[in-house]
Design a protein around this motif. Structure first.
Motif, short mmCIF file in Angstrom:
data_model
loop_
_atom_site.label_atom_id
_atom_site.label_comp_id
_atom_site.label_asym_id
_atom_site.label_seq_id
_atom_site.Cartn_x
_atom_site.Cartn_y
_atom_site.Cartn_z
N VAL A 66 1.59 4.99 11.72
CA VAL A 66 1.73 3.81 10.87
C VAL A 66 0.88 4.04 9.63
O VAL A 66 -0.24 4.54 9.72
N ARG A 67 1.43 3.68 8.48
CA ARG A 67 0.63 3.72 7.26
C ARG A 67 0.94 2.51 6.40
O ARG A 67 2.07 2.02 6.37
N ARG A 68 -0.06 2.01 5.73
CA ARG A 68 0.14 0.96 4.73
C ARG A 68 0.78 1.58 3.50
O ARG A 68 0.39 2.68 3.08
N LEU A 69 1.72 0.89 2.89
CA LEU A 69 2.37 1.44 1.71
C LEU A 69 1.58 1.15 0.43
O LEU A 69 1.96 1.62 -0.64
N TRP B 260 -2.24 6.10 10.69
CA TRP B 260 -2.83 5.97 12.02
C TRP B 260 -1.83 6.43 13.08
O TRP B 260 -0.64 6.10 12.99
N PRO B 261 -2.28 7.13 14.13
CA PRO B 261 -1.37 7.47 15.24
C PRO B 261 -0.96 6.20 15.98
O PRO B 261 -1.76 5.28 16.14
N TYR C 97 -0.53 -8.64 8.83
CA TYR C 97 0.50 -9.63 8.55
C TYR C 97 0.75 -9.72 7.05
O TYR C 97 -0.18 -9.83 6.25
N GLY C 98 2.04 -9.66 6.68
CA GLY C 98 2.41 -9.75 5.27
C GLY C 98 2.26 -8.44 4.51
O GLY C 98 2.55 -8.40 3.31
N VAL C 99 1.82 -7.38 5.18
CA VAL C 99 1.63 -6.08 4.54
C VAL C 99 2.87 -5.22 4.76
O VAL C 99 3.43 -5.18 5.85
#
Length: 297
Positions: A213-216, A223-224, A255-257
């Motif tokens: 998972v990664r934040r854009l 993160w694994p 949330y919301g990201v």
């Protein structure tokens, strides 16, 4: 007057290795070229034959990002409407291509354009005359099979992400904004980031996967994660969604990201368990499998 360009044209869904080879060749075809990619949104099939429109491998934003990473200097997006679908090949050249001042246009050998796909590479060359050179390229293969968005879609739907990487040199990425779920994962000790499945986009078969998972917004490294696709049948769920548990983290506020969920390997199919204890035991086993699979990946 603006400089002459080299133009590539295509849907470029997923920007797989065949697309990258086309970009590389186009970039090298002229001295100091300004490379322009012409692409279409939405997918033309969703306008001319909606019942046959393929599920897309990536969003327009991700496509643009991949094209720029591939060496493109500018991405021109044609808003594909019923009016655009009705253009003759000559109208397409006049309205879209000539304003770009191409010295050379590089396309796949199977390129078709204009109303009812009436134009091909020969038509394009005739319409260009002495104004620009048209160069068709053969399909890139892995030795036997041509790289194509269609094959990658099939591999995604089958959950065969080793095959996806062979065809595309990329990890398949599913993106969306995290929404509040039923909080059941948190109650079980595995809080998840939930992203609804949007119509029109490719989603892996229901099951459990290893990935990241990664934040854009670029604020954190990836993160694994253990990833679940499906309806959560153990608790009678009906809404299909993608849920990702970031290993060993219960402090993330997402949330919301907008996030990207990247799929690396399939663990198993979706199963309905008899109660919470059996599900928790399986989830613990899944997490350890994910940890093992992603070690060194």
């Amino acid at each position: 007057m603006s400089p002459r360009t080299v133009v590539v044209i295509g849907n470029f869904d997923g920007v797989h290795r065949g697309h990258v080879e086309l970009l590389r060749h186009a970039k090298a075809s002229e001295p100091d070229p300004r490379l322009v990619a012409v692409t279409f949104w939405p997918h033309p099939m969703s306008v001319v034959r909606p019942d046959q429109a393929p599920p897309l491998l990536c969003t327009l934003e991700h496509r643009r990002e991949l094209l720029l990473e591939g060496g493109v200097d500018e991405v021109v997006v044609v808003d594909f409407t019923p009016e655009v679908a009705s253009w003759s090949p000559a109208e397409f050249v006049d309205r879209v291509l000539r304003p770009l001042r191409p010295a050379r246009i590089v396309v796949g050998e199977n390129f078709r354009f204009g109303f009812r796909a009436a134009g091909d590479v020969h038509t394009l060359a005739e319409l260009g005359g002495d104004e620009f050179v048209v160069e068709p390229l053969g399909l890139v293969t892995d030795g036997t099979t041509p790289s194509s968005s269609t094959l990658i879609r099939h591999a995604v739907l089958d959950g065969d992400f080793g095959r996806v990487r062979e065809l595309s040199d990329q990890v398949f990425r599913f993106t969306g904004v995290v929404v509040k779920g039923d909080q059941r994962g948190r109650e079980l000790g595995f809080p998840t980031a939930n992203v609804p499945v949007q119509p029109g986009f490719a989603v892996p078969a229901d099951g459990v996967y290893a990935g990241w998972v990664r934040r854009l917004d670029g604020r954190e490294p990836r993160w694994p994660a253990a990833i679940s696709v499906g309806t959560n049948p153990t608790f009678g769920g009906v809404e299909r969604r993608v849920e990702a548990y970031v290993l060993d983290r219960d402090d993330l506020e997402l949330y919301g990201v907008e996030i990207a969920i990247e799929f690396y390997a399939r663990l198993r199919g979706q199963v309905k368990y008899r109660g919470r204890a059996a599900l928790i035991e399986q989830m613990q086993h899944d997490v350890e499998q994910v940890r093992h699979i992603l070690h060194g990946a």
